[in-house]
Design an enzyme around this catalytic site. Structure first.
Site, short mmCIF file in Angstrom:
data_model
loop_
_atom_site.label_atom_id
_atom_site.label_comp_id
_atom_site.label_asym_id
_atom_site.label_seq_id
_atom_site.Cartn_x
_atom_site.Cartn_y
_atom_site.Cartn_z
N SER A 190 -0.32 -7.49 -10.76
CA SER A 190 -1.23 -6.77 -9.86
C SER A 190 -0.74 -5.35 -9.65
O SER A 190 -0.58 -4.60 -10.62
CB SER A 190 -1.36 -7.53 -8.53
N THR A 191 -0.45 -4.96 -8.41
CA THR A 191 -0.08 -3.58 -8.09
C THR A 191 1.11 -3.11 -8.91
O THR A 191 2.14 -3.76 -8.94
CB THR A 191 0.26 -3.46 -6.59
N HIS A 217 -4.97 -7.84 -11.85
CA HIS A 217 -5.93 -7.57 -10.78
C HIS A 217 -6.46 -6.15 -10.94
O HIS A 217 -5.73 -5.17 -10.76
CB HIS A 217 -5.25 -7.70 -9.41
N MET A 309 1.26 -7.42 -5.09
CA MET A 309 1.24 -7.91 -3.72
C MET A 309 0.79 -9.36 -3.67
O MET A 309 0.09 -9.83 -4.56
CB MET A 309 0.29 -7.05 -2.87
N ASP A 312 -0.28 -14.58 -5.72
CA ASP A 312 -1.10 -15.13 -6.81
C ASP A 312 -0.22 -15.44 -8.02
O ASP A 312 0.60 -14.62 -8.43
CB ASP A 312 -2.19 -14.12 -7.19
#
Length: 369
Positions: A190-191, A217, A309, A312
């Site tokens: 993600s991030t 993401h 973050m 997941d």
């Protein structure tokens, strides 16, 4: 208190972002820049902890601002990006230049995104703020190394436990068997993900022996340009995944934003599934959905969890481990946000915790062990 600089040529956007951010008592907007030159000057003068940066500004655009500040005064930057293919291309370039993440561009009419991004914006600012000290320490170490190369051994692992390693071919990897023991690599991220994924995939040769499935993401308008950009850079083939296609060794498949990527079938007849279900998943694509799906291969599946973050991927990794699969997690020192890997590590699911500099090597070693 986290000090924030907002750089945007729109008075309206600057006001809205200030209002959103200062709803949180830990956040304080200490300055506003209406063009790129002001953004560079205020970074030096005010020393903010985080900057939100628009792309289209007078005098210097957002990319030019990054080119000015990152080599000498690096700090966490969140790009304010339009959710279009053009916006995706620019944002991906900004991430290569050192920006850590992005937020959707607000419409000047106030519209749709003003309230939708509120919690996301606050969460991202808090998540990336700690990276400032790391970024500036890395710059200091780089300067010391350039001025005194003999200190390279001492400083190469500063701030983490790794020694950088680079692989030019599979021959550089330790093989305990003549054939690969893994038939798929699944990556959840993600991030901070795009540069991390790029670093990993660019470390592989064209004859990489397994397909790579990626749940990043990212908005739907971004995943196609992201895959195309990686394909232009890497020796392996990279594409946005399509429903029903058969995964091939030497190819990486990026899940389309807004949909889930999973593996279906059985050995010899595996296919990719790209669907909206489960619709109630917190993230689309979901790392949990991907990891659970590749568990059908049992011990012949390798799961990799990278910066991001939240948590997941952790529940999916539990199932993967129960079926005999192996799990790698990115270490805290090299994560932009140590959330998703931390959840996996804290649940005792990680077989190895690896710095991003060494992740390509670790993946290759695990494919042959």
């Amino acid at each position: 208190m986290i000090k924030i600089l907002i750089a945007d040529d729109s008075v309206f956007i600057r006001k809205i972002l200030t209002t959103i951010l200062e709803k949180d008592p830990l956040l304080k907007v200490i300055g506003n820049a209406k063009n790129g030159e002001e953004a560079v000057a205020l970074c030096k003068e005010l020393n903010p902890d985080v900057m939100t940066l628009d792309v289209d500004m007078p005098k210097l655009n957002g990319l030019e601002v990054l080119e000015r500040i990152m080599p000498t005064n690096p700090l966490p930057v969140l790009m304010v990006s339009s959710l279009t293919s053009e916006g995706a291309e620019t944002t991906l370039k900004a991430l290569e230049l050192g920006a850590l993440d992005f937020i959707p561009k607000l419409s000047k009419s106030g519209g749709l995104n003003v309230f939708n991004i509120e919690s996301d914006l606050i969460e991202k600012v808090k998540a990336v703020a700690h990276r400032k000290a790391i970024m500036q320490r890395n710059l200091k170490n780089k300067t010391l190394l350039n001025n005194n190369p003999s200190r390279s051994t001492l400083l190469s692992g500063t701030g983490s436990s790794y020694q950088p390693t680079h692989v030019s071919s599979l021959a550089s990897v330790t093989r305990n068997t003549s054939r690969p023991t893994k038939d798929v690599v699944a990556i959840g991220v993600s991030t901070g993900g795009p540069p991390a994924v790029q670093k990993i995939l660019s470390g592989f040769e064209a004859d990489f022996p397994a397909p790579i499935l990626i749940a990043q993401h990212m908005p739907a308008s971004f995943t196609g340009p992201f895959a195309a950009r990686l394909n232009n850079i890497c020796k392996i083939q990279v594409k946005e995944a399509e429903h029903g296609e058969r995964p091939r060794p030497g190819w990486a498949y990026v899940s389309p934003g807004g949909k889930h990527l999973s593996l279906e079938g059985r050995m010899g007849s595996l296919t990719l599934s790209v669907r909206e279900e489960p619709k109630d998943a917190l993230y689309k694509p979901s790392a949990n959905v991907l990891m659970e799906s590749v568990s059908l291969l049992g011990r012949r599946a390798l799961g990799v969890i990278l910066t991001g973050m939240g948590s997941d991927g952790m529940e999916g990794m539990k199932i993967l481990k129960q079926k005999g699969g192996r799990v790698l997690a990115q270490n805290e020192a090299s994560c932009v946000v140590y959330g998703m890997p931390k959840a996996v590590v804290d649940a005792n699911l990680a077989d190895e915790v690896v710095d991003i500099e060494n992740m390509s090597v670790a993946i290759l070693n695990n494919i042959y062990q």
